[in-house]
Design a protein around this motif. Sequence first.
Motif, PDB file in Angstrom:
ATOM      1  N   GLY A   1       5.514  -2.266 -10.348  1.00 20.52           N
ATOM      2  CA  GLY A   1       4.516  -1.896  -9.359  1.00 20.52           C
ATOM      3  C   GLY A   1       4.607  -2.748  -8.114  1.00 20.52           C
ATOM      4  O   GLY A   1       5.483  -3.614  -7.978  1.00 20.52           O
ATOM      5  N   CYS A   2       3.663  -2.544  -7.208  1.00 22.63           N
ATOM      6  CA  CYS A   2       3.745  -3.175  -5.897  1.00 22.63           C
ATOM      7  C   CYS A   2       3.560  -4.692  -5.964  1.00 22.63           C
ATOM      8  O   CYS A   2       3.832  -5.393  -4.981  1.00 22.63           O
ATOM      9  N   GLU A   3       3.145  -5.219  -7.129  1.00 26.69           N
ATOM     10  CA  GLU A   3       3.037  -6.669  -7.253  1.00 26.69           C
ATOM     11  C   GLU A   3       4.402  -7.343  -7.117  1.00 26.69           C
ATOM     12  O   GLU A   3       4.487  -8.532  -6.777  1.00 26.69           O
ATOM     13  N   VAL A   4       5.462  -6.594  -7.358  1.00 24.18           N
ATOM     14  CA  VAL A   4       6.813  -7.131  -7.175  1.00 24.18           C
ATOM     15  C   VAL A   4       7.037  -7.493  -5.707  1.00 24.18           C
ATOM     16  O   VAL A   4       7.658  -8.514  -5.391  1.00 24.18           O
TER      17      VAL A   4
ATOM     18  N   ALA B   1       0.834  -1.212   0.000  1.00 20.51           N
ATOM     19  CA  ALA B   1       0.000   0.000   0.000  1.00 20.51           C
ATOM     20  C   ALA B   1       0.864   1.256   0.000  1.00 20.51           C
ATOM     21  O   ALA B   1       0.576   2.231  -0.715  1.00 20.51           O
ATOM     22  N   TYR B   2       1.929   1.215   0.786  1.00 22.82           N
ATOM     23  CA  TYR B   2       2.832   2.361   0.852  1.00 22.82           C
ATOM     24  C   TYR B   2       3.494   2.587  -0.508  1.00 22.82           C
ATOM     25  O   TYR B   2       3.577   3.716  -0.999  1.00 22.82           O
ATOM     26  N   ALA B   3       3.978   1.507  -1.131  1.00 24.44           N
ATOM     27  CA  ALA B   3       4.638   1.618  -2.426  1.00 24.44           C
ATOM     28  C   ALA B   3       3.671   2.124  -3.498  1.00 24.44           C
ATOM     29  O   ALA B   3       4.037   2.952  -4.340  1.00 24.44           O
ATOM     30  N   GLU B   4       2.440   1.631  -3.454  1.00 25.00           N
ATOM     31  CA  GLU B   4       1.448   2.073  -4.437  1.00 25.00           C
ATOM     32  C   GLU B   4       1.214   3.574  -4.329  1.00 25.00           C
ATOM     33  O   GLU B   4       1.152   4.296  -5.339  1.00 25.00           O
ATOM     34  N   ASP B   5       1.095   4.069  -3.099  1.00 27.90           N
ATOM     35  CA  ASP B   5       0.896   5.499  -2.873  1.00 27.90           C
ATOM     36  C   ASP B   5       2.124   6.295  -3.320  1.00 27.90           C
ATOM     37  O   ASP B   5       1.995   7.352  -3.951  1.00 27.90           O
ATOM     38  N   TYR B   6       3.299   5.769  -3.019  1.00 28.71           N
ATOM     39  CA  TYR B   6       4.544   6.457  -3.379  1.00 28.71           C
ATOM     40  C   TYR B   6       4.688   6.545  -4.900  1.00 28.71           C
ATOM     41  O   TYR B   6       5.059   7.593  -5.436  1.00 28.71           O
ATOM     42  N   ILE B   7       4.387   5.464  -5.597  1.00 29.60           N
ATOM     43  CA  ILE B   7       4.481   5.454  -7.061  1.00 29.60           C
ATOM     44  C   ILE B   7       3.459   6.426  -7.662  1.00 29.60           C
ATOM     45  O   ILE B   7       3.751   7.153  -8.620  1.00 29.60           O
ATOM     46  N   ALA B   8       2.260   6.460  -7.093  1.00 36.14           N
ATOM     47  CA  ALA B   8       1.216   7.359  -7.597  1.00 36.14           C
ATOM     48  C   ALA B   8       1.634   8.822  -7.485  1.00 36.14           C
ATOM     49  O   ALA B   8       1.172   9.671  -8.265  1.00 36.14           O
ATOM     50  N   LYS B   9       2.525   9.104  -6.546  1.00 36.31           N
ATOM     51  CA  LYS B   9       3.003  10.475  -6.359  1.00 36.31           C
ATOM     52  C   LYS B   9       4.259  10.764  -7.174  1.00 36.31           C
ATOM     53  O   LYS B   9       4.878  11.824  -7.015  1.00 36.31           O
TER      54      LYS B   9
END
Length: 342
Positions: free
Chosen positions: A320-323, A274-282
């Motif tokens: 993405g965060c699937e990694v 969740a953190y990585a997804e938010d970070y990538i979105a930014k």
Amino acid sequence: MTSQRKDGASHYARGKVFAVAPMIDWTDTRCRFLHRQLSQHALLYTEMIVADAIIHGKRDKLLDYHPQEHPVALQLGGSDPGKLAEAVRIAADYGYDEINLNVGCPSDRVQSGTFGACLMREPETVAACVEAMKAVATVPVTVKCRIGVDDQEPDAVLPDFIVRMVAAGADAVWIHARKAWLQGLSPKENREVPPLDYQLAYRMKQEFPDLFIGINGGITDLDQADEHLKHMDGVMLGRAAYHNSSILAEVDHRIYGAPSRDFDQRALRDAMMAYAEDYIAKGGRLNHVTRHMVGLFQGLPGARRFRQILSSDATKPGAGCEVIAAAFDAIDFERAPAAIDA
């Protein structure tokens, strides 16, 4: 966006303290978020940030962090009392739990700015800096130092240094129990070559019983941390906590007496995804998050594959965060030793 402290109580008023050391290029906000998932109580430190950078640079980029990181301390570099006080004023809006002054870093870059370990030669300057920081701070102001530099005699230098810190109002002193050699040794060698003198640190605690004094340097596991805490108020791990970060999952129980609990790898995976997804979105890149996770699960079945996935797949364009999910799937938690239980 700024972050606010959970409460106004000092972490130094709550008994023994376990801390993860400030480490340049390592303990950024993404690293600290990971570490906080492993320990709710450990004191976390920022990388050293130079006062001039805070005054003139992009403040949110330098100072903002995730609210879950508390308790979190800001480490400053500098030797000008006025600039350090201004940096403390600016940082106040970001809600750090402590402000720490770096008097221990031996790198050439730091020396050229006349701060870090070379300030062990100028205790009066350090005292003036601490006094100026204390005058504007609303949280503890602390110092992280060496036992001396170059040909200084630590038995003479360190007691005088601490006397000056107490007079200046420092709330705590963290002692890296080695000298720093400013000429002839690299920063890496300065973490390994100068001999450790834990006994000197212990004597400082005996001589200054009313001052919080913590110890740092060469501490590699929680058994050693427990031993040091028989003599000191706090213990600080650096690279050992970074390269084998799973040991942080034991800190709350071993150091702070929290109830023992099973390691919840699914909760950690989900939090980091969740953190990585938010970070990538930014606009961030996945590997900026995952590079701090490589040290998880040392010695567990599948750990090598875990590291390979994070090191290679996370750097690919569009990763993405699937990694992160794939990396966790590589670990055989069913065959993991009981040591992973916290």
